[in-house]
Motif scaffolding. Structure first.
Motif, short mmCIF file in Angstrom:
data_model
loop_
_atom_site.label_atom_id
_atom_site.label_comp_id
_atom_site.label_asym_id
_atom_site.label_seq_id
_atom_site.Cartn_x
_atom_site.Cartn_y
_atom_site.Cartn_z
N THR A 12 30.15 31.12 -18.74
CA THR A 12 30.37 32.58 -18.74
C THR A 12 30.26 33.18 -20.13
OG1 THR A 12 32.01 32.05 -17.06
CG2 THR A 12 31.92 34.33 -17.77
N ASP A 57 30.72 28.12 -27.67
CA ASP A 57 31.80 27.73 -26.75
C ASP A 57 31.78 26.21 -26.68
OD1 ASP A 57 33.59 27.17 -24.77
OD2 ASP A 57 33.02 28.86 -23.50
N PRO A 58 32.77 25.54 -27.32
CA PRO A 58 32.74 24.08 -27.37
C PRO A 58 33.17 23.42 -26.05
CG PRO A 58 34.65 24.93 -28.56
CD PRO A 58 33.88 26.13 -28.09
N ARG A 80 35.78 17.58 -29.57
CA ARG A 80 36.56 16.95 -30.64
C ARG A 80 35.67 16.39 -31.73
NH1 ARG A 80 39.46 13.53 -25.98
NH2 ARG A 80 37.29 13.62 -25.35
N VAL A 85 32.28 24.64 -22.57
CA VAL A 85 31.56 25.78 -22.01
C VAL A 85 31.75 25.99 -20.51
CG1 VAL A 85 29.38 24.55 -21.63
CG2 VAL A 85 29.32 26.95 -22.22
N ALA A 91 38.74 28.40 -12.49
CA ALA A 91 39.25 28.98 -13.74
C ALA A 91 38.16 29.44 -14.68
CB ALA A 91 40.20 28.00 -14.43
N ARG A 92 37.17 30.15 -14.11
CA ARG A 92 36.12 30.71 -14.97
C ARG A 92 36.71 31.79 -15.87
NH1 ARG A 92 32.59 31.52 -10.77
NH2 ARG A 92 33.54 33.53 -10.55
N MET A 93 36.10 31.96 -17.02
CA MET A 93 36.56 33.01 -17.93
C MET A 93 36.12 34.36 -17.37
SD MET A 93 35.63 33.47 -21.92
CE MET A 93 35.91 31.82 -22.44
N GLY A 151 28.27 17.24 -25.15
CA GLY A 151 28.92 16.99 -26.44
C GLY A 151 30.42 17.14 -26.30
N SER A 176 37.63 28.84 -23.33
CA SER A 176 38.88 28.65 -22.57
C SER A 176 39.06 27.15 -22.35
CB SER A 176 38.87 29.42 -21.24
OG SER A 176 37.73 29.14 -20.48
N ARG A 196 31.39 18.05 -21.35
CA ARG A 196 31.15 16.65 -21.02
C ARG A 196 30.97 16.44 -19.53
NH1 ARG A 196 34.77 13.06 -22.03
NH2 ARG A 196 33.25 11.49 -22.58
N ASP A 197 31.20 17.50 -18.76
CA ASP A 197 31.03 17.42 -17.31
C ASP A 197 29.58 17.76 -16.97
OD1 ASP A 197 30.83 18.09 -14.63
OD2 ASP A 197 32.67 19.28 -14.57
N PRO A 239 40.66 23.49 -21.22
CA PRO A 239 41.30 23.12 -19.95
C PRO A 239 42.81 23.32 -20.07
CG PRO A 239 40.13 21.26 -20.97
CD PRO A 239 40.05 22.37 -21.92
N PHE A 268 33.13 27.78 -9.83
CA PHE A 268 33.70 26.98 -10.92
C PHE A 268 35.17 27.40 -11.07
CE2 PHE A 268 34.35 25.15 -15.08
CZ PHE A 268 33.51 24.04 -15.06
C1 SAM Z 1 38.65 26.05 -18.36
S1 SAM Z 1 37.12 25.20 -18.31
C2 SAM Z 1 35.99 26.30 -19.07
C3 SAM Z 1 35.57 27.40 -18.12
C4 SAM Z 1 34.51 28.30 -18.71
N1 SAM Z 1 35.07 29.17 -19.72
C5 SAM Z 1 33.86 29.12 -17.64
O1 SAM Z 1 33.90 30.35 -17.68
O2 SAM Z 1 33.31 28.53 -16.70
C6 SAM Z 1 37.33 23.93 -19.49
C7 SAM Z 1 36.13 23.01 -19.68
O3 SAM Z 1 36.42 22.10 -20.74
C8 SAM Z 1 35.66 20.94 -20.50
N2 SAM Z 1 36.12 19.82 -21.36
C9 SAM Z 1 37.18 19.00 -21.19
N3 SAM Z 1 37.24 18.11 -22.21
C10 SAM Z 1 36.18 18.37 -23.02
C11 SAM Z 1 35.71 17.79 -24.24
N4 SAM Z 1 36.33 16.76 -24.80
N5 SAM Z 1 34.60 18.32 -24.82
C12 SAM Z 1 33.94 19.37 -24.26
N6 SAM Z 1 34.35 19.95 -23.09
C13 SAM Z 1 35.46 19.47 -22.49
C14 SAM Z 1 35.80 20.72 -19.01
O4 SAM Z 1 34.79 19.86 -18.53
C15 SAM Z 1 35.72 22.16 -18.48
O5 SAM Z 1 34.40 22.45 -18.11
#
Ligand code: SAM
Length: 406
Positions: free
Chosen positions: A48, A41-42, A224, A44, A18-20, A221, A239, A65-66, A241, A16
């Motif tokens: 991680t 973690d909104p 926002r 997620v 940019a994992r945390m 979910g 974390s 949402r992915d 995007p 994945f």
């Molecule tokens: C930087 S990544 C998170 C990585 C995570 N911390 C990990 O360790 O794998 C950001 C995440 O935000 C999600 N994202 C983007 N827009 C979103 C939204 N409106 N609601 C929820 N998640 C969203 C993306 O699908 C992505 O999985």
């Protein structure tokens, strides 16, 4: 670090971008004495934050949402029945091999795939692998137990989402930058399926009936608009995007099409996600967020279209912050791990934007820590990275950990 956390760091469930760093979550949760906390973690991603929260006995709640992110996070946080999954994996491969014998190339697609999705599959997969993946995905779809099915989908996806050697014709899918380099895929799914199932099982930290930890709650979910009640969360760790840095679904769709998602559906999710290149159209959004935008960087150098993309990002992150404020209990903590990025050659200070928005929503900043990223976590340097100035190169190697108190 306790052993389970150490194992989680060593064996991520699935690639994945940019994992945390798990250590950040551990550092933030290990000292909390009140147990169990509700940890949210909104956004997620691969989960991680939640897998560590659960390992430490907290109630883990996550949204994304992915669909592939959700699948990975669910698998990572679930209580697995290892022997059951291994047995089912054998049944799946046997059924798939049988099906393969009579499956013609013309029919080697996921059921009900539309013309666009079929064309996508023909572009990225060779004929033999199309037949093997169609047969495998059909066999997985037939499994009744949802938990086992999700595990096997995760293993299936690991056949495809790889850096160099996978079941597609592409390289660099795990960095979400797929490009077609092969005439024939370097691996055959049937040869590797049981091996990837074992890898997934090795990465699974929790076993049914063993640790007795709170069940994690992970669902589709939007950050926002969180489906949570006010003041119900003790801690947020996330974390977001990075603007313009990683197009997650660009790589993930190579797996998702086999699970039944159409290219059209994936395109819709992508275009409404945060951090993608969708520009802001509404003037009221513009007025409200121009000040936030000033925090981001030297925006004067950007085109009007790019400014609107930034504006949309500020608008979205403002909505996320507002939701975090609403659901976080009094005195709760919110931790953001964020990297800065470049857009059209301009350095964009995402971290300053987060700080600005959090303060606007009434959070008080507790700490602002910069952390050098380990080499292998430096995803996606800008294309002209080598030519760029030393200041920019330095910035691309660090991420910022911002902690706020409600
Ligand atoms: C930087 S990544 C998170 C990585 C995570 N911390 C990990 O360790 O794998 C950001 C995440 O935000 C999600 N994202 C983007 N827009 C979103 C939204 N409106 N609601 C929820 N998640 C969203 C993306 O699908 C992505 O999985």
């Amino acid at each position: 670090m306790i052993k389970i956390v150490d194992d989680i760091c060593k064996h991520p469930m699935h690639p994945f971008p940019a994992r945390m760093a798990p250590a950040i979550v551990w550092e933030n949760l290990k000292t909390d004495e009140r147990k169990p906390l509700s940890v949210l973690d909104p956004m997620v991603g691969s989960g991680t934050s939640l897998v560590i929260a659960k390992a430490l006995g907290h109630k883990a709640i996550g949204f994304d949402r992915d669909p592939l992110a959700l699948l990975i996070a669910k698998v990572w946080c679930s209580d697995v029945e290892k022997e059951k999954v291994k047995l089912k994996a054998k049944t799946v491969i046997d059924r798939a091999k049988k099906r393969y014998r009579t499956l013609t190339v013309g029919k080697a697609y996921p059921r009900n795939a539309d013309a666009e999705t079929r064309a996508f599959i023909r572009y990225w997969f060779d004929k033999i692998n199309r037949r093997q993946l169609a047969a495998l995905s059909d066999a997985i779809k037939g499994i009744r137990n949802e938990n086992t099915k999700t595990f096997l989908w995760c293993a299936f996806s690991r056949l495809i989402i790889t850096k160099k050697v996978g079941a597609s014709l592409a390289m660099d899918i795990s960095h979400s930058r797929p490009h077609r380099v092969y005439d024939k895929a370097p691996i055959k799914p049937f040869d590797k399926f049981e091996e990837v199932v074992n890898k997934v099982l090795k990465s699974a930290p929790f076993e049914k009936g063993k640790q007795n930890l709170p069940k994690a709650q992970i669902q589709d979910g939007d950050a926002r608009e969180l489906p949570l009640i006010d003041n119900s969360i003790d801690m947020v760790i996330t974390s977001p995007p990075y603007l313009n840095a990683i197009d997650y679904l660009r790589g993930h769709k190579l797996s998702l099409v086999w699970m039944g998602y159409s290219i059209k559906e994936i395109r819709h999710i992508r275009s409404t996600n945060i951090g993608t290149e969708v520009s802001c159209r509404c003037d009221s959004e513009k007025e409200q967020h121009t000040q936030a935008l000033m925090e981001i960087g030297s925006i004067d150098k950007l085109t009007e279209r790019t400014k609107r993309i930034l504006l949309k990002y500020a608008y979205d992150m403002d909505a996320v912050m507002s939701e975090i404020k609403r659901v976080l209990a009094k005195n709760g903590r919110a931790v953001f791990v964020i990297g800065d990025s470049t857009i059209r050659g301009v350095f964009v200070k995402n971290s300053k934007l987060i700080k600005y928005l959090a303060t606007e929503h009434g959070f008080s900043l507790q700490s602002d820590i910069r952390r050098i990223l380990p080499e292998k976590h430096r995803y996606l340097p800008p294309p002209n990275y080598k030519k760029s100035g030393t200041e920019l190169q330095h910035r691309m190697r660090e991420e910022v950990i911002l902690t706020f108190r409600n």
